[in-house]
Scaffold this motif. Structure first.
Motif, PDB file in Angstrom:
ATOM      1  N   GLN A  29     -73.325  38.241  -8.390  1.00  0.00           N
ATOM      2  CA  GLN A  29     -73.971  39.484  -8.803  1.00  0.00           C
ATOM      3  C   GLN A  29     -73.013  40.357  -9.609  1.00  0.00           C
ATOM      4  OE1 GLN A  29     -75.984  41.166  -5.505  1.00  0.00           O
ATOM      5  NE2 GLN A  29     -76.730  42.960  -6.601  1.00  0.00           N
ATOM      6  N   LEU A  30     -71.780  40.453  -9.157  1.00  0.00           N
ATOM      7  CA  LEU A  30     -70.792  41.258  -9.874  1.00  0.00           C
ATOM      8  C   LEU A  30     -70.437  40.625 -11.218  1.00  0.00           C
ATOM      9  CD1 LEU A  30     -68.433  42.259  -6.919  1.00  0.00           C
ATOM     10  CD2 LEU A  30     -70.336  43.532  -7.904  1.00  0.00           C
ATOM     11  N   LEU A  31     -70.429  39.289 -11.261  1.00  0.00           N
ATOM     12  CA  LEU A  31     -70.189  38.611 -12.538  1.00  0.00           C
ATOM     13  C   LEU A  31     -71.333  38.882 -13.513  1.00  0.00           C
ATOM     14  CD1 LEU A  31     -68.488  36.683 -14.242  1.00  0.00           C
ATOM     15  CD2 LEU A  31     -69.723  34.764 -13.181  1.00  0.00           C
ATOM     16  N   ALA A  32     -72.559  38.905 -12.993  1.00  0.00           N
ATOM     17  CA  ALA A  32     -73.705  39.228 -13.848  1.00  0.00           C
ATOM     18  C   ALA A  32     -73.588  40.640 -14.399  1.00  0.00           C
ATOM     19  CB  ALA A  32     -75.001  39.064 -13.055  1.00  0.00           C
ATOM     20  N   LEU A  33     -73.062  41.553 -13.587  1.00  0.00           N
ATOM     21  CA  LEU A  33     -72.863  42.921 -14.064  1.00  0.00           C
ATOM     22  C   LEU A  33     -71.851  42.960 -15.199  1.00  0.00           C
ATOM     23  CD1 LEU A  33     -73.210  45.996 -13.833  1.00  0.00           C
ATOM     24  CD2 LEU A  33     -71.444  45.976 -12.053  1.00  0.00           C
ATOM     25  N   GLU A  34     -70.749  42.252 -15.041  1.00  0.00           N
ATOM     26  CA  GLU A  34     -69.736  42.234 -16.097  1.00  0.00           C
ATOM     27  C   GLU A  34     -70.304  41.639 -17.388  1.00  0.00           C
ATOM     28  OE1 GLU A  34     -66.812  43.543 -16.133  1.00  0.00           O
ATOM     29  OE2 GLU A  34     -66.850  44.214 -14.044  1.00  0.00           O
TER      30      GLU A  34
ATOM     31  N   PRO B  19     -71.502  46.816   4.041  1.00  0.00           N
ATOM     32  CA  PRO B  19     -70.280  47.337   3.411  1.00  0.00           C
ATOM     33  C   PRO B  19     -69.031  46.556   3.781  1.00  0.00           C
ATOM     34  CG  PRO B  19     -71.073  48.821   5.127  1.00  0.00           C
ATOM     35  CD  PRO B  19     -72.143  47.813   4.917  1.00  0.00           C
ATOM     36  N   ALA B  20     -68.938  46.083   5.018  1.00  0.00           N
ATOM     37  CA  ALA B  20     -67.737  45.348   5.418  1.00  0.00           C
ATOM     38  C   ALA B  20     -67.568  44.071   4.609  1.00  0.00           C
ATOM     39  CB  ALA B  20     -67.801  45.023   6.909  1.00  0.00           C
ATOM     40  N   LEU B  21     -68.669  43.478   4.173  1.00  0.00           N
ATOM     41  CA  LEU B  21     -68.608  42.256   3.370  1.00  0.00           C
ATOM     42  C   LEU B  21     -68.472  42.551   1.886  1.00  0.00           C
ATOM     43  CD1 LEU B  21     -69.054  39.187   2.814  1.00  0.00           C
ATOM     44  CD2 LEU B  21     -71.520  39.676   2.853  1.00  0.00           C
ATOM     45  N   THR B  22     -69.264  43.485   1.390  1.00  0.00           N
ATOM     46  CA  THR B  22     -69.394  43.654  -0.056  1.00  0.00           C
ATOM     47  C   THR B  22     -68.357  44.587  -0.670  1.00  0.00           C
ATOM     48  OG1 THR B  22     -70.995  45.448   0.281  1.00  0.00           O
ATOM     49  CG2 THR B  22     -71.863  43.207   0.095  1.00  0.00           C
ATOM     50  N   TYR B  23     -67.939  45.639   0.048  1.00  0.00           N
ATOM     51  CA  TYR B  23     -67.042  46.617  -0.563  1.00  0.00           C
ATOM     52  C   TYR B  23     -65.677  46.026  -0.925  1.00  0.00           C
ATOM     53  CZ  TYR B  23     -70.459  50.222   0.684  1.00  0.00           C
ATOM     54  OH  TYR B  23     -71.599  50.977   0.788  1.00  0.00           O
ATOM     55  N   PRO B  24     -65.077  45.192  -0.067  1.00  0.00           N
ATOM     56  CA  PRO B  24     -63.822  44.555  -0.511  1.00  0.00           C
ATOM     57  C   PRO B  24     -64.002  43.701  -1.762  1.00  0.00           C
ATOM     58  CG  PRO B  24     -64.060  44.379   1.871  1.00  0.00           C
ATOM     59  CD  PRO B  24     -65.361  44.901   1.349  1.00  0.00           C
ATOM     60  N   LEU B  25     -65.167  43.071  -1.904  1.00  0.00           N
ATOM     61  CA  LEU B  25     -65.416  42.265  -3.102  1.00  0.00           C
ATOM     62  C   LEU B  25     -65.569  43.153  -4.336  1.00  0.00           C
ATOM     63  CD1 LEU B  25     -67.912  39.642  -1.623  1.00  0.00           C
ATOM     64  CD2 LEU B  25     -65.465  39.366  -2.079  1.00  0.00           C
ATOM     65  N   LEU B  26     -66.123  44.348  -4.157  1.00  0.00           N
ATOM     66  CA  LEU B  26     -66.196  45.288  -5.276  1.00  0.00           C
ATOM     67  C   LEU B  26     -64.798  45.636  -5.780  1.00  0.00           C
ATOM     68  CD1 LEU B  26     -68.965  47.752  -4.000  1.00  0.00           C
ATOM     69  CD2 LEU B  26     -69.173  46.150  -5.896  1.00  0.00           C
TER      70      LEU B  26
ATOM     71  N   GLU C 110     -62.103  43.800  -5.280  1.00  0.00           N
ATOM     72  CA  GLU C 110     -61.484  42.570  -5.776  1.00  0.00           C
ATOM     73  C   GLU C 110     -61.866  42.288  -7.223  1.00  0.00           C
ATOM     74  OE1 GLU C 110     -62.302  37.872  -4.979  1.00  0.00           O
ATOM     75  OE2 GLU C 110     -62.028  39.144  -3.199  1.00  0.00           O
ATOM     76  N   ASN C 111     -63.094  42.644  -7.597  1.00  0.00           N
ATOM     77  CA  ASN C 111     -63.581  42.387  -8.956  1.00  0.00           C
ATOM     78  C   ASN C 111     -63.434  43.601  -9.876  1.00  0.00           C
ATOM     79  OD1 ASN C 111     -65.244  39.586  -9.045  1.00  0.00           O
ATOM     80  ND2 ASN C 111     -65.403  40.508  -7.006  1.00  0.00           N
ATOM     81  N   SER C 112     -62.682  44.623  -9.434  1.00  0.00           N
ATOM     82  CA  SER C 112     -62.439  45.828 -10.250  1.00  0.00           C
ATOM     83  C   SER C 112     -63.737  46.510 -10.665  1.00  0.00           C
ATOM     84  CB  SER C 112     -61.613  45.473 -11.496  1.00  0.00           C
ATOM     85  OG  SER C 112     -60.377  44.909 -11.131  1.00  0.00           O
ATOM     86  N   THR C 113     -64.734  46.443  -9.795  1.00  0.00           N
ATOM     87  CA  THR C 113     -66.009  47.087 -10.107  1.00  0.00           C
ATOM     88  C   THR C 113     -65.893  48.601 -10.234  1.00  0.00           C
ATOM     89  OG1 THR C 113     -67.128  45.285  -8.938  1.00  0.00           O
ATOM     90  CG2 THR C 113     -68.420  47.263  -9.394  1.00  0.00           C
ATOM     91  N   PRO C 114     -65.040  49.304  -9.450  1.00  0.00           N
ATOM     92  CA  PRO C 114     -64.901  50.750  -9.672  1.00  0.00           C
ATOM     93  C   PRO C 114     -64.521  51.106 -11.102  1.00  0.00           C
ATOM     94  CG  PRO C 114     -63.944  50.168  -7.562  1.00  0.00           C
ATOM     95  CD  PRO C 114     -64.308  48.872  -8.234  1.00  0.00           C
ATOM     96  N   ASN C 115     -63.651  50.314 -11.725  1.00  0.00           N
ATOM     97  CA  ASN C 115     -63.290  50.588 -13.120  1.00  0.00           C
ATOM     98  C   ASN C 115     -64.478  50.367 -14.051  1.00  0.00           C
ATOM     99  OD1 ASN C 115     -60.579  51.160 -12.473  1.00  0.00           O
ATOM    100  ND2 ASN C 115     -60.075  48.990 -12.462  1.00  0.00           N
TER     101      ASN C 115
ATOM    102  N   GLY D 235     -60.567  53.539  -4.148  1.00  0.00           N
ATOM    103  CA  GLY D 235     -60.617  52.831  -5.424  1.00  0.00           C
ATOM    104  C   GLY D 235     -61.372  53.609  -6.488  1.00  0.00           C
ATOM    105  N   LEU D 236     -62.452  54.265  -6.101  1.00  0.00           N
ATOM    106  CA  LEU D 236     -63.220  55.068  -7.055  1.00  0.00           C
ATOM    107  C   LEU D 236     -62.424  56.283  -7.526  1.00  0.00           C
ATOM    108  CD1 LEU D 236     -66.697  54.927  -5.278  1.00  0.00           C
ATOM    109  CD2 LEU D 236     -66.083  53.807  -7.425  1.00  0.00           C
ATOM    110  N   VAL D 237     -61.699  56.908  -6.604  1.00  0.00           N
ATOM    111  CA  VAL D 237     -60.874  58.058  -6.986  1.00  0.00           C
ATOM    112  C   VAL D 237     -59.781  57.623  -7.955  1.00  0.00           C
ATOM    113  CG1 VAL D 237     -59.261  59.783  -6.116  1.00  0.00           C
ATOM    114  CG2 VAL D 237     -61.362  59.314  -4.864  1.00  0.00           C
ATOM    115  N   GLU D 238     -59.166  56.489  -7.668  1.00  0.00           N
ATOM    116  CA  GLU D 238     -58.110  55.984  -8.545  1.00  0.00           C
ATOM    117  C   GLU D 238     -58.649  55.638  -9.929  1.00  0.00           C
ATOM    118  OE1 GLU D 238     -54.731  52.398  -8.573  1.00  0.00           O
ATOM    119  OE2 GLU D 238     -56.057  52.706  -6.848  1.00  0.00           O
ATOM    120  N   ALA D 239     -59.903  55.198  -9.994  1.00  0.00           N
ATOM    121  CA  ALA D 239     -60.510  54.854 -11.282  1.00  0.00           C
ATOM    122  C   ALA D 239     -60.978  56.073 -12.063  1.00  0.00           C
ATOM    123  CB  ALA D 239     -61.686  53.901 -11.058  1.00  0.00           C
TER     124      ALA D 239
END
Length: 696
Positions: A156-161, A202-209, A211-216, A277-281
């Motif tokens: 899903q995150l790859l599709a977003l990119e 969230p415990a499953l998906t947020y670390p993957l967000l 990991e894939n730099s989704t906040p940026n 991560g969102l604050v840092e981005a």
């Protein structure tokens, strides 16, 4: 000729590779088959050649008309493919996996005059929720998000990119031809909305967000040219950062085993990591910047503003220090909130954003200064920027009428709370230290109280006290905060000059409450909170009004007139407060508490109001001998004496501030420096206690 034939055959092959149009889409039979959530994998380019012909047969037209469609509908034909659609051959195979964008079975059911297609108005997630409701809570029905796995999330995150990159490339290649990139933008929006399901785990998906730099990626999309894209990002972030989910989980885990408690803690840690991560981005500043981009004349952007305020509230709730940039003079956040809540000439549908702006202003101004830098400075800006007048203008409406709804009542209370936070705020250390040393004995300039005095805020609140509407209790509370401290001395004098004593003591005596209750409206009876604020106002008047001044004489006259009826009422309140404290504390539990715990428990049950009542009673006894004798007589009826008041005052003085800190400050302070307000209060309490002991 051969080229034309090959084009025709290519079109026929592409048409044959697509699934047929579902019957439900032609006959108007509903939303079609329900599908589980999957990451959007369709390509809108592959559907350009599908069109509903205006020359439909009578059977199809009748079927659509029977379904209630308001648009002209016809049979499916194949239109000619343009030269720009040569790349459709490459996407034909992939397009066959899903017959319409978003797997929407109603996508081809309607069209407008220009031949543009519209779906049924429901996204995949909404259709799944609707299906669950229709199934009546079938236990075997799979809830949205239950099929999430690390592989599906990464896909899903790859599709977003891919959607982001494709849209960026097309916008760069065809900047002046929107028709070239509109389909990619639609795909991008659908891909963003699919991220809503990630909030279910969230415990499953947020670390993957992370990991894939989704906040940026989301931070970049907040600057997208199409305002619909930032709005979609904000809605997704609001869902991902919803603190109520954690609160619900914590309540559910109260009676559960340790495993569920660990799961909740993992969710909390994942949420905190995503927030960092969102604050840092740089997402926080970009979200605030959207407030000035959104045009509320457009319904979608008006809704986007509501979600933007909701996201900011989530951010501040999860991590109060995040609000520091909002409160900076460089940020437009506070000015936007004040301007938005001041707009009262808009249609009714705009009011929700107005009410939300007032709630956010009250929230950020009430944040504790020890946790959030710049809060006191922001409160003082309310005075220097002229916002006090704007807030007074908003609340002045409720002098003559009550709010019309529960939302409007909350709106009124939020504006009053914002004023109270600013009026009770201490002067920032930087502002106080900037004053010349020669003026150390003079109270420092309090921007909010000065603006409140100049804006005739005291006079307005006195009028509200007389009106006896719902705003009366809020006006009493605001007056309490306005008259406190050394900076409140000018406001105390203005209060007496505005004939506020007559109205205040009328409320103090409870006059008119029963009559107002019988009429079924207005402020109703005087509450315990009102009584506490009234005692605090009288306490401030005794502390701040100069001795032998006309305003102070008028204050004392109120306690002497009508055969000391105000003193009778004061001792009656004192008796009620003692009973409340005794009833609210279990003697068995009190024996197990230490001194500090017991004191806090007594404060919860009305001790502070009792301290204020005895403070006022001590001043009355010191100022007038007749009143002192009357107080002694009333106390003797309950087997008490002035020593009981002395005991309360001593406890009050011993708990003002930290004794060690006060002692250290006194040693470091120059001899000619004035006392702090806490030290001055303790000194007054000590003198009052000594006097009462001498005449007891």
């Amino acid at each position: 000729m051969s080229g034309a034939c090959s084009d025709r055959y290519r079109q026929q092959e592409k048409a044959a590779s697509r699934p047929p149009l579902p019957k439900s889409a032609i006959a108007g039979g509903g939303a079609g088959s329900k599908r589980k959530h999957e990451p959007p994998a369709f390509d809108p380019q592959s559907y350009k050649s599908v069109k509903l012909d205006s020359d439909s047969d009578a059977t199809t037209t009748a079927a659509v008309a029977a379904s209630g469609s308001k648009h002209r509908t016809g049979a499916v034909t194949i239109r000619d493919v343009g030269e720009d659609d040569d790349d459709d051959d490459d996407n034909a195979d992939g397009a066959g996996e899903e017959f319409a964008p978003g797997q929407d079975a109603d996508y081809y059911a309607e069209e407008d005059e220009d031949g543009r297609f519209f779906g049924g108005g429901l996204s995949n997630v909404q259709k799944q929720v609707l299906q669950i409701m229709e199934n009546g809570g079938d236990e075997q029905q799979q809830l949205p998000g239950e099929d999430l796995t690390p592989q599906s999330v990464r896909k899903q995150l790859l599709a977003l990119e891919k959607a982001v990159n494709k849209n960026r490339d097309l916008r760069t290649k065809y900047p002046t031809e929107p028709e070239k990139f509109v389909d990619s933008e639609f795909n991008l929006l659908e891909t963003l909305r699919a991220l809503f399901l990630l909030a279910t785990k969230p415990a499953l998906t947020y670390p993957l967000l992370l990991e894939n730099s989704t906040p940026n990626t989301l931070a970049d999309l907040l600057s997208h040219e199409n305002i619909d894209v930032p709005v979609a990002v904000i809605e997704v972030l609001e869902e991902l950062l919803d603190p109520e989910d954690l609160e619900d989980d914590a309540q559910d885990d109260g009676d559960d085993d340790q495993g569920d408690g660990d799961a909740t803690e993992k969710k909390r840690e994942a949420l905190k990591a995503l927030l960092d991560g969102l604050v840092e981005a740089g997402v926080v500043d970009l979200v605030v910047a959207q407030l000035q981009r959104l045009n509320e004349e457009d319904e979608g952007e008006r809704t986007g503003l509501f979600h933007t305020l909701g996201l900011i509230e989530n951010l501040v709730t999860l991590s109060p220090p995040i609000a520091s940039p909002f409160l900076s003079p460089k940020s437009p956040f506070l000015s936007f909130l004040v301007e938005r809540l001041s707009q009262d000439k808009r249609p009714a549908e705009y009011d929700q954003n107005r009410y939300y702006a007032a709630e956010m202003l009250a929230l950020v101004l009430s944040l504790p200064p020890e946790l959030v830098d710049g809060v006191n400075e922001a409160r003082q800006r309310v005075g220097t920027e002229g916002w006090v007048d704007a807030l007074l203008k908003v609340v002045s409406v409720y002098r003559k009428r009550d709010p019309h709804s529960a939302d409007e009542i909350e709106f009124m209370e939020n504006v009053f709370d914002a004023l109270c936070s600013c009026l009770s705020s201490p002067i920032p250390a930087a502002a106080a230290s900037s004053k010349p040393s020669s003026s150390a004995a003079t109270p420092a300039h309090h921007a909010v109280k000065s603006a409140f005095l100049e804006g005739e805020g005291v006079e307005l609140l006195v009028l509200m006290l007389k009106a006896k509407n719902l705003s009366r209790s809020r006006a009493i509370k605001t007056l309490d905060h306005a008259l406190q401290g050394r900076e409140g001395a000018p406001l105390c004098e203005r209060f007496v000059e505005s004939l506020g004593l007559k109205t205040l003591f009328s409320i103090f005596m409870g006059r008119g409450d029963d009559k107002k209750k019988k009429k079924g409206g207005g402020a109703g009876g005087t509450t315990h909170e009102d009584v506490e604020h009234i005692l605090a106002i009288v306490s401030s008047l005794f502390t701040s009004l100069p001795s032998d001044s006309p305003p102070r004489m008028r204050l004392l006259a109120k306690f002497v007139e009508s055969d000391y009826e105000k003193v009778d009422r004061l001792l009656e309140i004192r008796e009620d407060l003692e009973a409340r404290i005794a009833k609210g504390i279990d003697p068995a539990l009190a024996r197990e508490m230490d001194e500090d715990e017991l004191y806090l428990e007594k404060l919860e049950n009305g001790l502070f109001a009792l301290q204020l009542a005895d403070y006022v009673a001590a001043w009355v006894c010191m100022e007038d001998d007749g009143a002192r004798d009357h107080v002694k007589m009333l106390l003797s009826r309950r087997d008490q004496s002035l020593n009981d008041i002395v005991a309360v005052l001593d406890e009050y003085a011993s708990n003002i501030g930290d004794g060690d800190a006060v002692g250290e400050a006194a040693e470091e302070r120059p001899e000619d420096a004035p006392l702090s307000e806490g030290e001055e209060r303790k000194a007054i309490l000590g003198e009052l206690a000594k006097y009462l002991e001498s005449v007891a």
